[in-house]
Design an enzyme around this catalytic site. Structure first.
Site, PDB file in Angstrom:
ATOM      1  N   SER A 103     -17.036  43.929 -54.729  1.00 21.77           N
ATOM      2  CA  SER A 103     -17.384  43.065 -55.854  1.00 21.77           C
ATOM      3  C   SER A 103     -17.784  41.702 -55.309  1.00 21.77           C
ATOM      4  O   SER A 103     -17.259  41.249 -54.290  1.00 21.77           O
ATOM      5  CB  SER A 103     -16.187  42.918 -56.790  1.00 21.77           C
ATOM      6  OG  SER A 103     -16.372  41.833 -57.677  1.00 21.77           O
ATOM      7  N   SER A 104     -18.676  41.033 -56.024  1.00 20.34           N
ATOM      8  CA  SER A 104     -19.114  39.709 -55.584  1.00 20.34           C
ATOM      9  C   SER A 104     -17.998  38.672 -55.650  1.00 20.34           C
ATOM     10  O   SER A 104     -18.137  37.571 -55.103  1.00 20.34           O
ATOM     11  CB  SER A 104     -20.306  39.241 -56.414  1.00 20.34           C
ATOM     12  OG  SER A 104     -19.972  39.192 -57.788  1.00 20.34           O
ATOM     13  N   CYS A 105     -16.864  38.997 -56.283  1.00 22.73           N
ATOM     14  CA  CYS A 105     -15.744  38.051 -56.333  1.00 22.73           C
ATOM     15  C   CYS A 105     -15.091  37.863 -54.969  1.00 22.73           C
ATOM     16  O   CYS A 105     -14.233  36.994 -54.803  1.00 22.73           O
ATOM     17  CB  CYS A 105     -14.703  38.487 -57.354  1.00 22.73           C
ATOM     18  SG  CYS A 105     -13.735  39.923 -56.874  1.00 22.73           S
ATOM     19  N   TYR A 133      -7.540  40.553 -56.609  1.00 25.70           N
ATOM     20  CA  TYR A 133      -8.522  41.635 -56.544  1.00 25.70           C
ATOM     21  C   TYR A 133      -9.473  41.414 -55.374  1.00 25.70           C
ATOM     22  O   TYR A 133      -9.802  42.341 -54.631  1.00 25.70           O
ATOM     23  CB  TYR A 133      -9.294  41.687 -57.867  1.00 25.70           C
ATOM     24  CG  TYR A 133     -10.332  42.779 -57.959  1.00 25.70           C
ATOM     25  CD1 TYR A 133      -9.955  44.108 -58.075  1.00 25.70           C
ATOM     26  CD2 TYR A 133     -11.697  42.467 -57.957  1.00 25.70           C
ATOM     27  CE1 TYR A 133     -10.909  45.115 -58.176  1.00 25.70           C
ATOM     28  CE2 TYR A 133     -12.654  43.467 -58.058  1.00 25.70           C
ATOM     29  CZ  TYR A 133     -12.256  44.784 -58.165  1.00 25.70           C
ATOM     30  OH  TYR A 133     -13.191  45.774 -58.265  1.00 25.70           O
ATOM     31  N   LYS A 166     -10.289  43.810 -52.032  1.00 28.28           N
ATOM     32  CA  LYS A 166     -11.639  44.283 -51.710  1.00 28.28           C
ATOM     33  C   LYS A 166     -12.078  43.814 -50.319  1.00 28.28           C
ATOM     34  O   LYS A 166     -12.727  44.560 -49.574  1.00 28.28           O
ATOM     35  CB  LYS A 166     -12.629  43.815 -52.770  1.00 28.28           C
ATOM     36  CG  LYS A 166     -12.501  44.564 -54.091  1.00 28.28           C
ATOM     37  CD  LYS A 166     -12.812  46.040 -53.903  1.00 28.28           C
ATOM     38  CE  LYS A 166     -12.788  46.818 -55.184  1.00 28.28           C
ATOM     39  NZ  LYS A 166     -13.096  48.256 -54.991  1.00 28.28           N
ATOM     40  N   HIS A 201     -14.917  43.021 -68.973  1.00 30.38           N
ATOM     41  CA  HIS A 201     -15.727  41.952 -68.403  1.00 30.38           C
ATOM     42  C   HIS A 201     -16.590  41.307 -69.498  1.00 30.38           C
ATOM     43  O   HIS A 201     -16.676  41.794 -70.617  1.00 30.38           O
ATOM     44  CB  HIS A 201     -16.587  42.495 -67.268  1.00 30.38           C
ATOM     45  CG  HIS A 201     -15.796  42.849 -66.051  1.00 30.38           C
ATOM     46  ND1 HIS A 201     -15.489  44.150 -65.709  1.00 30.38           N
ATOM     47  CD2 HIS A 201     -15.239  42.072 -65.087  1.00 30.38           C
ATOM     48  CE1 HIS A 201     -14.777  44.157 -64.598  1.00 30.38           C
ATOM     49  NE2 HIS A 201     -14.610  42.903 -64.200  1.00 30.38           N
TER      50      HIS A 201
END
Length: 313
Positions: free
Chosen positions: A108-110, A137, A141, A180
């Site tokens: 994920s881009s987070c 999270y 990842k 989301h």
């Protein structure tokens, strides 16, 4: 990947996993293995090892994850970190132990720093602090993609990772508080239209900038990368285009046909102020997204309307 290769898609019931299965079938791959959570608990190391020893998949798409929006992440930090880290480590390790030819890890881009220079390049990973609301999270990842990298460096495996921007589309989660932003808006405006509400209240002030990728486009990129990319650095998945949350709400309202007022609750968090991915790497590899945002939102709304199970959860 050969068309007859044995391919395991972990998380095939989720939005990303189901899109990957659809795209694999569309491209003529027919030897696809899946397991529901009831059939295989990916947080159970022994069960995962037994599955890989029995099935020996040649290729793995690791799309399984515990996911949620700002509220879910903030309320269950420990759960998000533990469950994601355990399941991804179990799958990646079992794949390596059982001679999997290639594995693709979905992140994920987070994972990128809160204040990373924009657009965010892949090499900005771990250069500064993360966004607090989804730190747990993100750390899980990051651990998954780093484990793939370390296996490549230590054992010569061919394990890759892809980091999508905000996703939406078929089989999304429309939970009123644990979804989301885009699916949450689709549900909120649909319900406002149905009840005749004159006002819809959205979180924050509408200023954050976001990028959105239709999930079927991501699935196409995932298979493209499995066939055309090897390397330790992750690959961003996005459109390279951004808009404000305020602009997004206006598009969603237009697609759904809601004509009331939109108000903003500034006591609620905005999240990261801007998050746009640098997608030059995937472009240089020869890939380009296909679905524009308004068209994708229309497709997502159709899915919302025709999948009552999705709409209620």
């Amino acid at each position: 990947m050969e068309k007859e290769a044995k391919i395991y898609v972990a998380g095939h019931r989720g939005m990303v996993g189901s899109a990957i299965v659809r795209e694999l079938e569309k491209q003529g791959y027919h030897n696809i293995i899946t397991r529901t959570h009831k059939e295989l608990d990916l947080t159970n190391q022994a069960a995962v090892n037994d599955f890989f020893e029995a099935e020996k998949p040649e290729y793995v798409f690791l799309a399984a994850a515990k996911v949620g929006g700002i509220v879910a992440n903030k309320e269950a930090l420990a759960d998000f970190m533990y469950e994601n880290m355990i399941l991804e480590m179990n799958v990646i390790h079992a794949a390596w132990k059982n001679g999997c030819q290639k594995l693709e890890f979905l992140g994920s881009s987070c994972i990128y720093p809160r204040m990373a220079p924009q657009p965010i390049r892949e090499d900005s990973l771990l250069t500064s602090e993360l966004e607090e609301t989804n730190e747990a999270y993100a750390l899980a990842k990051i651990s998954g993609l780093k484990y793939c990298e370390y296996l490549n460096r230590q054992y010569g495996t061919d394990y890759i990772s892809v980091m999508p921007t905000n996703l939406y589309g078929k089989n999304d989660n429309y939970h009123p508080t644990h979804s989301h932003v885009l699916p949450a808006l689709i549900r909120r405006f649909h319900e406002a239209k149905e009840t005749g509400a004159t006002t819809v209240t959205c979180w924050g002030d509408g200023s954050p900038l976001r990028e959105f990728l239709y999930v079927d486009d991501l699935a196409n990129l995932c298979i493209f990368l499995m066939n055309h990319y090897s390397g330790n650095e992750t690959v961003n998945a996005g459109t390279g285009k951004e808009l404000t949350i305020k602009e997004l709400t206006e598009i969603v309202a237009e697609v759904i046909g809601y004509t009331g007022n939109i108000e903003w609750d500034t006591s609620k968090p905005n999240g990261t102020p801007r998050k746009l991915l640098d997608v030059s790497k995937s472009a240089q590899l020869g890939w380009q997204y296909q679905t524009e945002l308004k068209e994708g939102i229309q497709l997502a709304y159709e899915d919302f309307l025709t999948n009552p199970m999705r709409a209620e959860r």
